[in-house]
Design an enzyme around this catalytic site. Sequence first.
Site, mmCIF file in Angstrom:
data_model
loop_
_atom_site.group_PDB
_atom_site.id
_atom_site.type_symbol
_atom_site.label_atom_id
_atom_site.label_comp_id
_atom_site.label_asym_id
_atom_site.label_seq_id
_atom_site.Cartn_x
_atom_site.Cartn_y
_atom_site.Cartn_z
ATOM 1 N N TYR A 73 0.802 -1.216 0.000
ATOM 2 C CA TYR A 73 0.000 0.000 0.000
ATOM 3 C C TYR A 73 0.840 1.273 0.000
ATOM 4 O O TYR A 73 0.332 2.354 -0.269
ATOM 5 C CB TYR A 73 -0.919 0.032 1.226
ATOM 6 C CG TYR A 73 -1.772 -1.188 1.428
ATOM 7 C CD1 TYR A 73 -2.186 -1.965 0.353
ATOM 8 C CD2 TYR A 73 -2.165 -1.589 2.699
ATOM 9 C CE1 TYR A 73 -2.964 -3.097 0.541
ATOM 10 C CE2 TYR A 73 -2.947 -2.704 2.899
ATOM 11 C CZ TYR A 73 -3.342 -3.465 1.821
ATOM 12 O OH TYR A 73 -4.115 -4.589 2.027
ATOM 13 N N HIS A 131 2.260 -11.365 2.906
ATOM 14 C CA HIS A 131 0.938 -11.190 2.305
ATOM 15 C C HIS A 131 0.387 -12.491 1.720
ATOM 16 O O HIS A 131 -0.786 -12.801 1.868
ATOM 17 C CB HIS A 131 1.019 -10.124 1.209
ATOM 18 C CG HIS A 131 -0.156 -9.202 1.185
ATOM 19 N ND1 HIS A 131 -0.050 -7.859 0.943
ATOM 20 C CD2 HIS A 131 -1.465 -9.432 1.379
ATOM 21 C CE1 HIS A 131 -1.238 -7.305 0.982
ATOM 22 N NE2 HIS A 131 -2.127 -8.235 1.239
#
Length: 300
Positions: A73, A131
């Site tokens: 992000y 992730h």
Amino acid sequence: MLVNGVEIPLIGNGPASMGYTPNPHIVTNKILHLSNRLYNRLLGNWRKEQEYIDTVAHSFQLGFSLLDYSASYGNGELIGKAIKKSGIDRRELFLTTRVSNLQQREGTIKESLLQQLEGFGTDYVDLFMFHWPVTDYYLDTWKEMVNLYNAGYCRAIGVANCHPHHIEQLVKATGFVPMVNQVEIHPLFTQKELINYCRSKNIVVEGYTAIARFDDRLMRLPLLYHIARKYNKTVVQVILRWHIQTGVIPIVRSMNKKRQLENISIFDFELSTEEMNAINGININSRLRYDPDNCDFSIL
């Protein structure tokens, strides 16, 4: 509480990257989407940044102490500014970040974490995760994460999107069991077997896509509507309360202040055993995101 004694909040907020919107009705409305793009261009990047900082700070002030973030992000600089704006002591927050798939392939695990620490304006994170279990890379990633945990850069380490066989490989390679596994969970996809497996290993489960991306097959169910009406709550609040009573930490994602308040206002009622069983019965094993055993990690 995690296996090492670290306390973890019961619900988390994941603001994602600046400009992200989780509402599928907005994304699929092409006219509105184009209008938003034009609006954002005219408004300017500075204004968007200020709105992002303000909204994340507001979530902290409401009580969302668990922040769910990722190197995917950004570098975390806006999060750091939001922490300062909130006025909340950093020690009262539970900051999470994750290694991106690209960084796994590049082997820049430590560099990724140090970048996030600098952006957050802190010298440690509460939870460091990867992730996805990227094929051919996730074992080496985990080994480096264990080293970083032992060095004190993070209070806990965990994984995301892992099936039991992934976790078994991690343990075999390092002898170190992940403390958290964040996976897709919602009433359409309850993942009971995976949750039970994690509990047998003392792994805390977090659930993303917690409200199934407003899927009509869930949001329009009369069952949930009637339960919500009984408690004077919304269907979203009922679903989040189901997560809590299931023992799963829901990760919600909203940059709307009114919705943020709604999402965290779920601790003043309790679903009955019958209601919990009924919601469990909604399950149709409908995965809305990617299966880590059958996906292209290069696009994630």
